[in-house]
Write an enzyme that holds these catalytic residues in place. Sequence first.
Site, PDB file in Angstrom:
ATOM      1  N   GLU A   7       0.995  -1.828  -0.202  1.00  0.00           N
ATOM      2  CA  GLU A   7      -0.114   0.153  -0.293  1.00  0.00           C
ATOM      3  C   GLU A   7       1.221   1.278  -0.002  1.00  0.00           C
ATOM      4  OE1 GLU A   7      -2.535   1.848  -0.323  1.00  0.00           O
ATOM      5  OE2 GLU A   7      -4.236   1.054   0.074  1.00  0.00           O
ATOM      6  N   ASP A   8       0.378   1.874  -0.513  1.00  0.00           N
ATOM      7  CA  ASP A   8       0.957   3.117  -0.407  1.00  0.00           C
ATOM      8  C   ASP A   8       0.984   4.036   0.756  1.00  0.00           C
ATOM      9  OD1 ASP A   8      -2.029   4.044  -0.463  1.00  0.00           O
ATOM     10  OD2 ASP A   8      -1.690   5.338  -1.953  1.00  0.00           O
TER      11      ASP A   8
ATOM     12  N   ARG B 138       1.304  11.904  -8.592  1.00  0.00           N
ATOM     13  CA  ARG B 138       1.220  10.301  -8.781  1.00  0.00           C
ATOM     14  C   ARG B 138       2.816  10.263  -9.320  1.00  0.00           C
ATOM     15  NH1 ARG B 138      -2.964   7.412  -7.104  1.00  0.00           N
ATOM     16  NH2 ARG B 138      -5.162   8.123  -7.973  1.00  0.00           N
TER      17      ARG B 138
ATOM     18  N   PHE C 225      -1.061  15.968   4.173  1.00  0.00           N
ATOM     19  CA  PHE C 225      -2.082  15.306   3.453  1.00  0.00           C
ATOM     20  C   PHE C 225      -0.473  15.463   2.373  1.00  0.00           C
ATOM     21  CE2 PHE C 225      -3.297  14.958  -1.692  1.00  0.00           C
ATOM     22  CZ  PHE C 225      -4.119  14.159  -0.968  1.00  0.00           C
TER      23      PHE C 225
HETATM   24  P1  IMP Z   1      -7.296   5.176   4.653  1.00  0.00           P
HETATM   25  O1  IMP Z   1      -8.328   3.946   4.330  1.00  0.00           O
HETATM   26  O2  IMP Z   1      -8.109   5.968   5.628  1.00  0.00           O
HETATM   27  O3  IMP Z   1      -6.006   4.668   5.315  1.00  0.00           O
HETATM   28  O4  IMP Z   1      -6.708   5.327   3.414  1.00  0.00           O
HETATM   29  C1  IMP Z   1      -6.610   5.064   3.201  1.00  0.00           C
HETATM   30  C2  IMP Z   1      -6.405   5.625   1.831  1.00  0.00           C
HETATM   31  O5  IMP Z   1      -6.193   6.851   1.666  1.00  0.00           O
HETATM   32  C3  IMP Z   1      -4.597   5.377   0.547  1.00  0.00           C
HETATM   33  O6  IMP Z   1      -4.381   3.580   0.133  1.00  0.00           O
HETATM   34  C4  IMP Z   1      -4.674   6.961  -0.031  1.00  0.00           C
HETATM   35  O7  IMP Z   1      -4.994   5.802  -1.232  1.00  0.00           O
HETATM   36  C5  IMP Z   1      -5.573   7.495   0.790  1.00  0.00           C
HETATM   37  N1  IMP Z   1      -5.066   8.308   1.714  1.00  0.00           N
HETATM   38  C6  IMP Z   1      -4.690   8.894   3.230  1.00  0.00           C
HETATM   39  N2  IMP Z   1      -3.930   9.664   3.124  1.00  0.00           N
HETATM   40  C7  IMP Z   1      -3.828  10.737   2.078  1.00  0.00           C
HETATM   41  C8  IMP Z   1      -2.346  12.012   1.238  1.00  0.00           C
HETATM   42  O8  IMP Z   1      -2.352  12.027   2.196  1.00  0.00           O
HETATM   43  N3  IMP Z   1      -2.058  11.445   0.311  1.00  0.00           N
HETATM   44  C9  IMP Z   1      -2.675  10.836  -0.264  1.00  0.00           C
HETATM   45  N4  IMP Z   1      -3.792   9.829  -0.651  1.00  0.00           N
HETATM   46  C10 IMP Z   1      -3.648   9.417   0.896  1.00  0.00           C
HETATM   47 MG    MG Z   2      -3.970   3.716  -1.410  1.00  0.00          MG
END
Ligand code: IMP
Ligand code: MG
Length: 176
Positions: free
Chosen positions: A97-98, A163, A150
Amino acid sequence: MMIDHEVLISEENLKKRVRELGDQISKDYDGKEICMICVLKGGVIFMVDLAKYITVPMTMDFMAVSSYGNDFTSTGVVKIVKDLDESIEGKHVLIVEDIIDSGRTLHYLMNLLKERKPSSIKICTLLDKPEQRLVDVSVEYVGFVIPDQFVLGYGLDYQQKYRNLPYIGVVQPKEG
Ligand code: IMP
Ligand code: MG
């Protein structure tokens, strides 16, 4: 026009850390075969770079989920947009995951994939924003722990753009 941001993690530091993670994963999975699962689209650049440092046999598969209601905040609604091509039964799965933020996306994914009976399942995330965690998820490999800001670049987007940046940038918090 480019969104206002500054470099949080340089290209050099990303490269170094990704190599370290690859070395560690290769050691941990010695004698095994890894099925790497990339969570599209954010994880794609990380997974491709990480894969270059994996020395055990490996396969790649891709999955797309959507979890975002608007530009900056997670809604908790996770939807499978693209499922895996191959079965993961009996395989050693590593989800790549990113970023993990609230944890909702990975929590949901883990539960879903566990039902498919892999031999093992672990998570490797490039970035971890632990301050916003709402759901507990155990993550085996973390590239960098970052503050609750962010970020974009190296796979991560803002409105589908940026990206392609070779570094991780942080968007300036609004003043006042
Ligand atoms: P979670 O379900 O809240 O853990 O969200 C995870 C997903 O939200 C990641 O896979 C990203 O795609 C997106 N995301 C969360 N924080 C960021 C950020 O700071 N920048 C860009 N995408 C984010
Ligand atoms: Mg993601």
